[in-house]
Write an enzyme that holds these catalytic residues in place. Structure first.
Site: not given
Length: 394
Positions: A149, A190-191, A213, A366
């Site tokens: 992300y 999330w790694g 989460e 954006c």
């Protein structure tokens, strides 16, 4: 229950255009039309980037509430536009904020940002949870296969997966990773970086995030690798690491905490270590953030200018490398929006129609700001000043 991160306005200042207010309504309309004309945008025009007004109350709301009113009236379907990204690129390039009327509420919000620290440990968890705990199903549909992300690196990439892998590889090369190194990932998501670095470079990674989460899914995805993901604030880090990386985290730190942030990193980094910081950057120093993004997407976030970052690290680090590939965020955001649109039917059982308008506005507005080069993406590599530790890979 369907998820909807939007707030219905508790009080919408009785924006009416009935017979008693026709003269004022006409004046509002004329002023807004003239304002957009500065950017080459025609209200109810024929171009894909022109605004199509569906509710006459739009004009007063924009004048009264500025960018917050513009965004909220879009979410409320008072206006539409076929090419939001182009619209916002034109708005940014024309610097319409210089023409817009001053708003007392926005001035007070800016003053509060100067006076108060909204990223203290007791509020940081809520800030992160608001956005990153929306739903893993949404992010799995929107992002690349690794769930990265942050901005992709599109120099030689044709797809989102390729761009994100290229960014992760570039990051690893800049860090000069070696087998067995201990690496800290601040804001690990999330790694995705942790998994890539562990798989490709055989390093041991500790990742921290404030999203429950992200930790829950990330631990599952990383379970077969030498990776530890923890729900932890960066201010609580105590161990030493050979390398430290932070991708898209500084935007949530807040300018009042930059000195603390760099001090923590310096305390945790070995004397011959490397620190890579990846952050969105602002061309100008501003105490606050866009009020719509603050309310609906990233509460209490702050996009730093270089003038804010430089004084914070000067007592701890030497800046060895500064790489700007901000133009690549435009392409990344468009790819994310395309993925959300593609998976709309599968997602709409869990999210409201209003949510999707919020998300569309977020991603495409954006994209326009990055296209106009109002926002940048910086990767910085730091050392503690020891010679020969960093060799440029570019």
């Amino acid at each position: 229950m369907k998820k909807d991160i939007g707030f219905q306005d508790e009080v919408l200042d009785k924006i009416d255009v009935d017979s008693g207010q026709q003269q004022s309504a006409s004046s509002y309309k004329r002023r807004v039309i003239e304002l957009f004309e500065h950017a080459g945008i025609t209200v109810n025009g024929k171009q894909d980037y022109d605004i199509q007004v569906k509710d006459e109350r739009f004009y007063q709301r924009v004048l009264a509430q500025g960018s917050l009113g513009l965004g909220e009236s879009f979410v409320d379907e008072w206006w539409d536009c076929n090419k939001l990204d182009v619209l916002f690129a034109k708005i940014s390039q024309a610097k319409l904020n210089h023409y817009a009327p001053h708003n007392v509420k926005l001035w007070l919000a800016s003053l509060e940002a100067k006076l108060f620290n909204f990223q203290l440990p007791e509020t940081a968890l809520d800030n992160a949870s608001f956005h990153y705990n929306i739903g893993n199903d949404l992010f799995m549909a929107m992002l690349d296969k690794r769930l990265t992300y942050t901005c992709g690196y599109w120099k030689n990439a044709l797809t989102l997966d390729e761009a994100q892998e290229a960014k992760l590889e570039l990051t690893c090369q800049k860090l000069h990773l070696e087998k067995g190194m201990r690496v800290l990932d601040i804001g690990c998501g999330w790694g995705s970086f942790a998994r890539y670095a562990a798989e490709k470079y055989a390093v041991n990674v500790t990742g921290i995030t404030l999203s429950s989460e992200q930790v829950k899914l990330g631990q599952q995805l990383c379970s077969d690798l030498p990776i530890t993901l923890e729900l932890k604030d960066y201010r609580d880090i105590r161990d030493k690491y050979d390398r430290i990386v932070s991708l898209g985290m500084l935007e949530h730190v807040g300018s009042k905490n930059y000195n603390t942030y760099f001090q923590v990193v310096a305390d945790c980094l070995e004397k011959d270590g490397l620190f890579l910081l990846h952050t969105i950057g602002n061309n100008i120093s501003s105490p606050g953030t866009d009020p719509w993004l603050d309310k609906y997407i990233f509460p209490n976030s702050h996009i730093p200018a270089l003038t804010e970052i430089l004084p914070a690290f000067e007592n701890y680090f030497v800046l060895e490398d500064l790489h700007n590939f901000g133009g690549d965020y435009d392409t990344t955001l468009l790819a994310w929006h395309k993925n959300v649109s593609k998976h709309y039917d599968g997602l709409r059982k869990n999210y409201t129609k209003r949510f999707f308008r919020i998300w569309k506005y977020y991603l495409l507005s954006c994209a326009g700001l990055f296209r106009a080069r109002q926002l940048q993406l910086w990767q910085m590599v730091f050392t503690k000043g020891r010679p020969g530790v960093y060799l440029s890979v570019r």
